[in-house]
Design a protein around this motif. Structure first.
Motif, PDB file in Angstrom:
ATOM      1  N   ASP A  85       0.825  -1.209   0.000  1.00  0.00           N
ATOM      2  CA  ASP A  85       0.000   0.000   0.000  1.00  0.00           C
ATOM      3  C   ASP A  85       0.861   1.262   0.000  1.00  0.00           C
ATOM      4  O   ASP A  85       0.541   2.245  -0.659  1.00  0.00           O
ATOM      5  CB  ASP A  85      -0.926   0.014   1.225  1.00  0.00           C
ATOM      6  CG  ASP A  85      -2.038  -1.020   1.091  1.00  0.00           C
ATOM      7  OD1 ASP A  85      -2.297  -1.474  -0.038  1.00  0.00           O
ATOM      8  OD2 ASP A  85      -2.628  -1.389   2.130  1.00  0.00           O
ATOM      9  N   TYR A 103       0.867   3.830  -3.661  1.00  0.00           N
ATOM     10  CA  TYR A 103      -0.083   4.933  -3.486  1.00  0.00           C
ATOM     11  C   TYR A 103       0.721   6.178  -3.142  1.00  0.00           C
ATOM     12  O   TYR A 103       0.860   6.540  -1.986  1.00  0.00           O
ATOM     13  CB  TYR A 103      -1.041   4.554  -2.357  1.00  0.00           C
ATOM     14  CG  TYR A 103      -2.262   5.431  -2.196  1.00  0.00           C
ATOM     15  CD1 TYR A 103      -3.349   5.313  -3.053  1.00  0.00           C
ATOM     16  CD2 TYR A 103      -2.344   6.354  -1.160  1.00  0.00           C
ATOM     17  CE1 TYR A 103      -4.473   6.086  -2.886  1.00  0.00           C
ATOM     18  CE2 TYR A 103      -3.468   7.138  -0.973  1.00  0.00           C
ATOM     19  CZ  TYR A 103      -4.536   6.989  -1.841  1.00  0.00           C
ATOM     20  OH  TYR A 103      -5.659   7.758  -1.661  1.00  0.00           O
ATOM     21  N   LYS A 140      -1.892   8.549  -8.344  1.00  0.00           N
ATOM     22  CA  LYS A 140      -1.059   7.897  -7.338  1.00  0.00           C
ATOM     23  C   LYS A 140      -0.556   6.521  -7.763  1.00  0.00           C
ATOM     24  O   LYS A 140       0.403   6.011  -7.200  1.00  0.00           O
ATOM     25  CB  LYS A 140      -1.823   7.771  -6.020  1.00  0.00           C
ATOM     26  CG  LYS A 140      -2.123   9.098  -5.369  1.00  0.00           C
ATOM     27  CD  LYS A 140      -2.817   8.863  -4.033  1.00  0.00           C
ATOM     28  CE  LYS A 140      -3.126  10.147  -3.320  1.00  0.00           C
ATOM     29  NZ  LYS A 140      -4.159  10.956  -3.992  1.00  0.00           N
ATOM     30  N   GLU A 152      -4.389  15.317   2.333  1.00  0.00           N
ATOM     31  CA  GLU A 152      -5.632  14.835   1.730  1.00  0.00           C
ATOM     32  C   GLU A 152      -6.445  13.952   2.684  1.00  0.00           C
ATOM     33  O   GLU A 152      -7.363  13.258   2.253  1.00  0.00           O
ATOM     34  CB  GLU A 152      -5.324  14.023   0.462  1.00  0.00           C
ATOM     35  CG  GLU A 152      -4.678  14.832  -0.640  1.00  0.00           C
ATOM     36  CD  GLU A 152      -4.077  13.945  -1.733  1.00  0.00           C
ATOM     37  OE1 GLU A 152      -4.184  12.721  -1.642  1.00  0.00           O
ATOM     38  OE2 GLU A 152      -3.470  14.509  -2.663  1.00  0.00           O
ATOM     39  N   TRP A 197      -5.597  11.178   4.552  1.00  0.00           N
ATOM     40  CA  TRP A 197      -5.367   9.747   4.707  1.00  0.00           C
ATOM     41  C   TRP A 197      -4.030   9.576   5.416  1.00  0.00           C
ATOM     42  O   TRP A 197      -3.204  10.494   5.445  1.00  0.00           O
ATOM     43  CB  TRP A 197      -5.382   8.997   3.368  1.00  0.00           C
ATOM     44  CG  TRP A 197      -4.504   9.536   2.280  1.00  0.00           C
ATOM     45  CD1 TRP A 197      -4.874  10.403   1.297  1.00  0.00           C
ATOM     46  CD2 TRP A 197      -3.100   9.266   2.067  1.00  0.00           C
ATOM     47  NE1 TRP A 197      -3.803  10.683   0.475  1.00  0.00           N
ATOM     48  CE2 TRP A 197      -2.709  10.004   0.918  1.00  0.00           C
ATOM     49  CE3 TRP A 197      -2.139   8.490   2.715  1.00  0.00           C
ATOM     50  CZ2 TRP A 197      -1.400   9.987   0.413  1.00  0.00           C
ATOM     51  CZ3 TRP A 197      -0.847   8.468   2.210  1.00  0.00           C
ATOM     52  CH2 TRP A 197      -0.482   9.215   1.076  1.00  0.00           C
ATOM     53  N   ARG A 213     -10.441  14.088  10.710  1.00  0.00           N
ATOM     54  CA  ARG A 213     -10.332  12.635  10.603  1.00  0.00           C
ATOM     55  C   ARG A 213      -9.420  12.246   9.461  1.00  0.00           C
ATOM     56  O   ARG A 213      -9.176  13.044   8.548  1.00  0.00           O
ATOM     57  CB  ARG A 213     -11.724  12.025  10.374  1.00  0.00           C
ATOM     58  CG  ARG A 213     -12.537  11.811  11.629  1.00  0.00           C
ATOM     59  CD  ARG A 213     -13.992  11.572  11.289  1.00  0.00           C
ATOM     60  NE  ARG A 213     -14.581  12.818  10.817  1.00  0.00           N
ATOM     61  CZ  ARG A 213     -15.119  13.724  11.621  1.00  0.00           C
ATOM     62  NH1 ARG A 213     -15.198  13.498  12.901  1.00  0.00           N
ATOM     63  NH2 ARG A 213     -15.596  14.849  11.132  1.00  0.00           N
ATOM     64  N   ARG A 245      -8.414   8.737   6.829  1.00  0.00           N
ATOM     65  CA  ARG A 245      -8.616   7.357   6.380  1.00  0.00           C
ATOM     66  C   ARG A 245      -7.294   6.618   6.556  1.00  0.00           C
ATOM     67  O   ARG A 245      -6.261   7.067   6.054  1.00  0.00           O
ATOM     68  CB  ARG A 245      -9.048   7.375   4.912  1.00  0.00           C
ATOM     69  CG  ARG A 245      -8.968   6.072   4.190  1.00  0.00           C
ATOM     70  CD  ARG A 245     -10.074   5.115   4.540  1.00  0.00           C
ATOM     71  NE  ARG A 245     -11.382   5.740   4.621  1.00  0.00           N
ATOM     72  CZ  ARG A 245     -12.362   5.276   5.412  1.00  0.00           C
ATOM     73  NH1 ARG A 245     -12.169   4.227   6.186  1.00  0.00           N
ATOM     74  NH2 ARG A 245     -13.516   5.895   5.440  1.00  0.00           N
ATOM     75  N   LEU A 265      -4.918   3.901   5.598  1.00  0.00           N
ATOM     76  CA  LEU A 265      -4.726   2.983   4.477  1.00  0.00           C
ATOM     77  C   LEU A 265      -4.566   1.565   4.996  1.00  0.00           C
ATOM     78  O   LEU A 265      -3.903   1.330   6.003  1.00  0.00           O
ATOM     79  CB  LEU A 265      -3.489   3.354   3.652  1.00  0.00           C
ATOM     80  CG  LEU A 265      -3.498   4.699   2.946  1.00  0.00           C
ATOM     81  CD1 LEU A 265      -2.336   4.774   1.963  1.00  0.00           C
ATOM     82  CD2 LEU A 265      -4.805   4.960   2.223  1.00  0.00           C
ATOM     83  N   ILE A 325     -12.879  -1.466   4.574  1.00  0.00           N
ATOM     84  CA  ILE A 325     -13.726  -0.372   4.078  1.00  0.00           C
ATOM     85  C   ILE A 325     -14.847  -0.023   5.057  1.00  0.00           C
ATOM     86  O   ILE A 325     -15.461   1.023   4.950  1.00  0.00           O
ATOM     87  CB  ILE A 325     -14.317  -0.669   2.676  1.00  0.00           C
ATOM     88  CG1 ILE A 325     -15.130  -1.962   2.677  1.00  0.00           C
ATOM     89  CG2 ILE A 325     -13.238  -0.721   1.611  1.00  0.00           C
ATOM     90  CD1 ILE A 325     -15.930  -2.159   1.396  1.00  0.00           C
ATOM     91  N   PHE A 326     -15.085  -0.902   6.019  1.00  0.00           N
ATOM     92  CA  PHE A 326     -16.136  -0.612   7.007  1.00  0.00           C
ATOM     93  C   PHE A 326     -15.573  -0.003   8.288  1.00  0.00           C
ATOM     94  O   PHE A 326     -16.309   0.282   9.226  1.00  0.00           O
ATOM     95  CB  PHE A 326     -16.929  -1.884   7.323  1.00  0.00           C
ATOM     96  CG  PHE A 326     -17.563  -2.475   6.097  1.00  0.00           C
ATOM     97  CD1 PHE A 326     -18.603  -1.809   5.455  1.00  0.00           C
ATOM     98  CD2 PHE A 326     -17.093  -3.667   5.550  1.00  0.00           C
ATOM     99  CE1 PHE A 326     -19.181  -2.317   4.299  1.00  0.00           C
ATOM    100  CE2 PHE A 326     -17.667  -4.190   4.397  1.00  0.00           C
ATOM    101  CZ  PHE A 326     -18.712  -3.521   3.764  1.00  0.00           C
ATOM    102  N   THR A 327     -14.275   0.195   8.330  1.00  0.00           N
ATOM    103  CA  THR A 327     -13.658   0.834   9.496  1.00  0.00           C
ATOM    104  C   THR A 327     -13.802   2.345   9.365  1.00  0.00           C
ATOM    105  O   THR A 327     -13.412   2.913   8.346  1.00  0.00           O
ATOM    106  CB  THR A 327     -12.155   0.484   9.570  1.00  0.00           C
ATOM    107  OG1 THR A 327     -12.025  -0.925   9.483  1.00  0.00           O
ATOM    108  CG2 THR A 327     -11.530   0.995  10.859  1.00  0.00           C
ATOM    109  N   PRO A 328     -14.360   3.000  10.371  1.00  0.00           N
ATOM    110  CA  PRO A 328     -14.444   4.464  10.299  1.00  0.00           C
ATOM    111  C   PRO A 328     -13.044   5.092  10.283  1.00  0.00           C
ATOM    112  O   PRO A 328     -12.077   4.473  10.714  1.00  0.00           O
ATOM    113  CB  PRO A 328     -15.182   4.848  11.584  1.00  0.00           C
ATOM    114  CG  PRO A 328     -15.792   3.601  12.100  1.00  0.00           C
ATOM    115  CD  PRO A 328     -14.942   2.473  11.617  1.00  0.00           C
ATOM    116  N   LYS A 329     -12.999   6.332   9.814  1.00  0.00           N
ATOM    117  CA  LYS A 329     -11.731   7.049   9.822  1.00  0.00           C
ATOM    118  C   LYS A 329     -11.284   7.269  11.266  1.00  0.00           C
ATOM    119  O   LYS A 329     -12.109   7.304  12.167  1.00  0.00           O
ATOM    120  CB  LYS A 329     -11.905   8.394   9.123  1.00  0.00           C
ATOM    121  CG  LYS A 329     -12.050   8.236   7.612  1.00  0.00           C
ATOM    122  CD  LYS A 329     -12.132   9.557   6.904  1.00  0.00           C
ATOM    123  CE  LYS A 329     -13.551  10.033   6.765  1.00  0.00           C
ATOM    124  NZ  LYS A 329     -13.702  11.147   5.821  1.00  0.00           N
TER     125      LYS A 329
END
Lengths: 314, 241
Positions: free
Chosen positions: A69, A73, A83, A134, A136, A276, A278, A280, A284-288
């Motif tokens: 990752d 990216y 990216k 950005e 993340w 908040r 994101r 990496l 995808i269901f984990t909150p920020k």
């Protein structure tokens, strides 16, 4: 010097030591296994050049992001604003030989061979959270050495109040430099006390190996308490200055990108919240996760800004 | 056209399947973990891009009809329009359900701080009445108002462009491509509208002359009216250039 790191990390974020250490074996095995199938140069340097470097004093035990990752990216506008494309395009860069020009308010200016710099500056591992503007973030085990140690060897004069870094300019290879997306070459800077802070490092590797080209090889800056764009890649020039340098992103949008660019959830970007981020590699269901002031390194670096209004000097 | 009823049905099935293909490929990538380091962003951007692409395709149908003189492009308007809504809905769903994790606190913090998100929400709000009134039944019930209502898609095209421009950090290449495409597609309509207006105006002109004669209105009055109409025609043809 021993640097204390704040330990308010969720227990779920802490990687078990055994798992953490077996990670390298896994990466090595995976690299060896995949070497025959993957493009030969895609983000892979000689296997495990830094496999046995010591772990640095300030390496918090954060859950390290998958190397894939981190290497796949990258914001590297010198090659592409995409990216993923920049990962492929950056492979054209030649990183040997490499030298760094040192100029300005300094007693020992000159052109320094990277090999010589590395002889004087032993590397170790630092695991830092990297927070992009950005919104993340990722956790990267960098290999590098303290920036301040290197800068001191050039003997800055009393007039040296700022340090300016410049990325290689070579539009033939760095094809993104043919467009006017930013005013090339990329320039970043630090106040001298920021640059001398023991958390600021020059990175030459990551994940026990050399830096992939797309991640800024052969020499990049890492300032973990600032947004990622401060951590300039492929550095060819260091200038010591009396006045604050003009930096690439600040020039591009001065109202959006400050010179300091300290990670700060209380100061939103003019176009988005910075509360908040994101993470990496998370589901995808984990909150920020909630962004921490100074990216969680406040205990170490807040003192640098004690007399400053961080809303004004963002 | 040469196709029979069955022929058109199969063409529609093909276009429907092709339009669903991007969705299928993305779902496939998601299942096989091929969405990269930031899968939410990948999905979110991809669905947004496809909504905008279908919007361009939808706006191109009338110009194709005008240029080719064929009426078949009109058969696909509803389907393409609903695909705009489909991809825009997925774009919004990813944002609300995954990026914000259905958190009201996150929504309250993030949305007001982002003009581009507000513009995106406005665009979606404009699409809702169009999707709701897309059925044949609604078309009949609304009559002429249906056409007026569905002109909202022009506004949605513009707000979608603004939404895109406002979120870009530095590289405007892609957003500019969409801007050029949408501008051309809207410009064609303006030109055609002006031509129609000119034809009408010439007819109006003669009517004004006749009426003024009949009513015995002074010639001067007729000239004034005629001049006003001529100016309108002139304005329109100037805009065309």
């Amino acid at each position: 010097m021993l640097i204390k790191t704040k330990a308010n990390i969720l227990s779920s974020e802490i990687t078990d030591r055994a798992v953490f250490e077996s990670r390298r074996e896994f990466i090595k095995a995976a690299t060896a296994f995949s070497a025959g199938f993957l493009l030969p140069s895609l983000g892979q340097a000689e296997t495990g050049k830094y496999a046995d470097v010591p772990v640095g004093p300030s390496s918090a035990k954060l859950a390290v992001t998958d190397r894939e990752d981190v290497a796949g990216y990258t914001n590297y506008y010198e090659f592409s604003t995409n990216k993923q494309d920049s990962t492929v395009l950056a492979q054209a860069l030649k990183i040997k030989p490499w030298s760094v020009e040192v100029v300005g308010e300094v007693a020992k200016p000159g052109v320094y061979d990277l090999e010589d710099i590395l002889k004087d500056n032993p590397v170790h591992e630092r695991i830092y959270r990297f927070r992009c503007v950005e919104a993340w973030s990722m956790v990267v085990p960098w290999i590098g050495f303290p920036l301040g140690d290197m800068l001191k060897r050039f003997k800055p004069t009393s007039k040296a109040k700022f340090v300016e870094f410049t990325t290689l300019y070579n539009p033939e290879i760095m094809i993104g430099q043919r467009s006017g997306v930013l005013d090339w070459p990329y320039v970043e800077g630090l106040r001298i006390d920021e640059a001398m802070h023991p958390l600021a490092i020059m990175a030459t590797g990551m994940y026990g190996d050399e830096l992939p080209k797309q991640n800024g090889a052969p020499l990049r800056l890492i300032v973990p308490w600032k947004y990622g764009f401060k951590s300039i890649k492929a550095i060819v020039k260091i200038r010591f200055m009396e006045n604050m340098p003009e930096t690439a992103w600040h020039k591009s949008a001065p109202n959006e990108n400050g010179f300091y660019a300290n990670v700060n959830p209380e100061v939103s970007h003019p176009r988005w919240s910075q509360r908040r981020e994101r993470v990496l590699g998370s589901s995808i269901f984990t909150p920020k996760r909630d962004t921490e002031k100074f990216n969680g390194y406040g205990a170490e670096v807040a003192g640098l800004y004690s007399d400053m209004d961080l809303k004004r000097y963002f | 056209m040469l196709l029979g009823r069955k022929g058109w049905v199969s063409v529609k099935v093909i276009i429907f399947s092709l339009s669903l293909l991007p969705f299928g490929l993305l779902v496939n990538d998601a299942i096989n973990d091929r969405l990269g380091a930031n899968p939410i962003e990948t999905l979110h951007f991809a669905f947004g891009d496809w909504a905008l692409r279908f919007l361009c395709i939808g706006l191109a149908l009338t110009p194709i009809k005008i240029i080719t003189g064929q009426s078949w492009p009109m058969r696909f308007r509803r389907m393409i329009g609903l695909f705009v809504f489909f991809y825009a809905s997925l774009h919004l769903l990813i944002f609300i359900a995954l990026d914000l994790s259905l958190s009201w606190a996150a929504f309250k913090d993030e949305v007001p701080k982002s003009p581009y998100i507000l513009m995106g929400l406005l665009t979606y709000a404009l699409l809702i009445p169009l999707a709701v009134t897309s059925t044949k039944n609604m078309q009949k019930r609304l009559g002429r108002n249906w056409i007026k209502l569905h002109r909202l898609i022009y506004i949605a095209g513009l707000t979608a462009l603004i939404h895109y421009f406002w979120l870009v950090k530095a590289d405007y290449t892609e957003s500019l491509i969409y801007a050029v495409v949408i501008s051309i597609l809207l410009a064609i309509r303006i030109i055609v509208h002006c031509r129609k207006t000119r034809k009408l105006s010439l007819r109006d002109l003669s009517r004004v002359v006749l009426r003024s004669d009949k009513a015995g209105v002074s010639a001067q009055h007729g000239v004034v009216e005629m001049q006003a109409l001529r100016n309108r025609v002139h304005d329109c043809s100037r805009r065309k250039h």
